[in-house]
Design a protein around this motif. Structure first.
Motif, PDB file in Angstrom:
ATOM      1  N   PHE A   1       0.829  -1.210   0.000  1.00  0.00           N
ATOM      2  CA  PHE A   1       0.000   0.000   0.000  1.00  0.00           C
ATOM      3  C   PHE A   1       0.864   1.262   0.000  1.00  0.00           C
ATOM      4  O   PHE A   1       0.588   2.216  -0.715  1.00  0.00           O
ATOM      5  N   MET A   2       1.937   1.247   0.805  1.00  0.00           N
ATOM      6  CA  MET A   2       2.808   2.423   0.883  1.00  0.00           C
ATOM      7  C   MET A   2       3.479   2.695  -0.453  1.00  0.00           C
ATOM      8  O   MET A   2       3.529   3.848  -0.911  1.00  0.00           O
ATOM      9  N   ILE A   3       3.977   1.662  -1.096  1.00  0.00           N
ATOM     10  CA  ILE A   3       4.673   1.894  -2.372  1.00  0.00           C
ATOM     11  C   ILE A   3       3.677   2.234  -3.485  1.00  0.00           C
ATOM     12  O   ILE A   3       3.999   2.992  -4.393  1.00  0.00           O
ATOM     13  N   CYS A   4       2.463   1.712  -3.396  1.00  0.00           N
ATOM     14  CA  CYS A   4       1.442   2.103  -4.385  1.00  0.00           C
ATOM     15  C   CYS A   4       1.111   3.581  -4.246  1.00  0.00           C
ATOM     16  O   CYS A   4       0.964   4.284  -5.256  1.00  0.00           O
TER      17      CYS A   4
ATOM     18  N   ARG B   1       2.114  11.637 -11.117  1.00  0.00           N
ATOM     19  CA  ARG B   1       1.678  13.010 -11.339  1.00  0.00           C
ATOM     20  C   ARG B   1       2.833  13.977 -11.629  1.00  0.00           C
ATOM     21  O   ARG B   1       2.645  14.968 -12.323  1.00  0.00           O
ATOM     22  N   SER B   2       4.035  13.704 -11.051  1.00  0.00           N
ATOM     23  CA  SER B   2       5.061  14.739 -11.157  1.00  0.00           C
ATOM     24  C   SER B   2       6.503  14.242 -11.323  1.00  0.00           C
ATOM     25  O   SER B   2       7.379  15.051 -11.602  1.00  0.00           O
ATOM     26  N   ALA B   3       6.766  12.982 -11.140  1.00  0.00           N
ATOM     27  CA  ALA B   3       8.150  12.499 -11.152  1.00  0.00           C
ATOM     28  C   ALA B   3       8.654  12.239 -12.570  1.00  0.00           C
ATOM     29  O   ALA B   3       7.878  12.135 -13.523  1.00  0.00           O
ATOM     30  N   THR B   4       9.956  12.092 -12.658  1.00  0.00           N
ATOM     31  CA  THR B   4      10.581  11.760 -13.942  1.00  0.00           C
ATOM     32  C   THR B   4      10.257  10.307 -14.304  1.00  0.00           C
ATOM     33  O   THR B   4       9.959   9.494 -13.415  1.00  0.00           O
ATOM     34  N   PRO B   5      10.320   9.974 -15.586  1.00  0.00           N
ATOM     35  CA  PRO B   5      10.068   8.580 -15.983  1.00  0.00           C
ATOM     36  C   PRO B   5      10.999   7.588 -15.279  1.00  0.00           C
ATOM     37  O   PRO B   5      10.580   6.495 -14.915  1.00  0.00           O
ATOM     38  N   GLN B   6      12.249   7.980 -15.044  1.00  0.00           N
ATOM     39  CA  GLN B   6      13.183   7.085 -14.356  1.00  0.00           C
ATOM     40  C   GLN B   6      12.744   6.817 -12.918  1.00  0.00           C
ATOM     41  O   GLN B   6      12.838   5.695 -12.435  1.00  0.00           O
ATOM     42  N   LYS B   7      12.287   7.846 -12.246  1.00  0.00           N
ATOM     43  CA  LYS B   7      11.813   7.699 -10.856  1.00  0.00           C
ATOM     44  C   LYS B   7      10.560   6.815 -10.821  1.00  0.00           C
ATOM     45  O   LYS B   7      10.434   5.941  -9.970  1.00  0.00           O
TER      46      LYS B   7
ATOM     47  N   ILE C   1      10.240   3.173  -8.852  1.00  0.00           N
ATOM     48  CA  ILE C   1       9.186   2.886  -7.867  1.00  0.00           C
ATOM     49  C   ILE C   1       8.357   1.696  -8.331  1.00  0.00           C
ATOM     50  O   ILE C   1       8.007   0.821  -7.533  1.00  0.00           O
ATOM     51  N   ASP C   2       8.067   1.641  -9.629  1.00  0.00           N
ATOM     52  CA  ASP C   2       7.276   0.530 -10.154  1.00  0.00           C
ATOM     53  C   ASP C   2       8.005  -0.803 -10.007  1.00  0.00           C
ATOM     54  O   ASP C   2       7.390  -1.821  -9.710  1.00  0.00           O
TER      55      ASP C   2
END
Length: 162
Positions: free
Chosen positions: A97-100, A108-114, A118-119
């Motif tokens: 849940f936290m990582i989702c 919404r705002s992070a770079t594609p790499q970030k 996370i994914d």
């Protein structure tokens, strides 16, 4: 162990979540719909003691802080109920849940790499939960990793709703 392809063994033909828990956010309901669709399309599901190559219906619910698998035949005849403690899942579900939350925020705002990083973490935690589910079902229901992944998603949806 169940066949990896899902072709030779038993399979789910219908999956239902306990609707008494209520509805969740649109994102979570979308996750539920996709998981159920994918699960019905391709799965390996062999309850121990059931006829080989059977076709089954599954109702997932939560009762007294336990996970309930109600399994019936395709025609609706009740076959078996398995009740699992949620204790082994608590930590991985909390982490998931936290990582989702981080993932949906990053979209919404992070770079594609970030977002990708996370994914990857999200998928790793999801795999941990799926393997835990496979272990908990051992000797009760044989499933492959893809089936366990989709079932784990549904278990998380039940938690999000409750």
């Amino acid at each position: 162990m169940a066949e990896e392809s899902g072709q030779a063994g038993g399979r789910l033909v219908d999956v239902e979540l306990d609707e008494t828990i209520g509805r969740a956010t649109p994102d979570i309901e979308h996750e539920r719909a996709v998981a159920i669709f994918d699960l019905i399309e391709e799965n390996v599901f062999d309850p121990v003691g059931a006829p080989p190559g059977g076709r089954f219906k599954l109702k997932l619910s939560l009762a007294d802080k336990r996970l309930v698998f109600d399994i019936s035949s395709e025609d609706g005849t009740p076959l078996v109920r398995h009740i699992l403690s949620l204790t082994p899942f608590r930590r991985v579900i909390k982490d998931y849940f936290m990582i989702c939350d981080s993932y949906y925020e990053a979209i919404r705002s992070a770079t594609p790499q970030k977002i990708e990083a996370i994914d990857m973490g999200r998928r790793g935690i999801h795999n941990d939960g799926s393997r835990t589910l496979m272990e908990r079902l051992e000797g009760k229901i044989a499933v492959d990793l893809d089936t366990a992944r989709r079932l784990f998603t549904l278990i998380c949806v039940l938690h999000w709703r409750s």
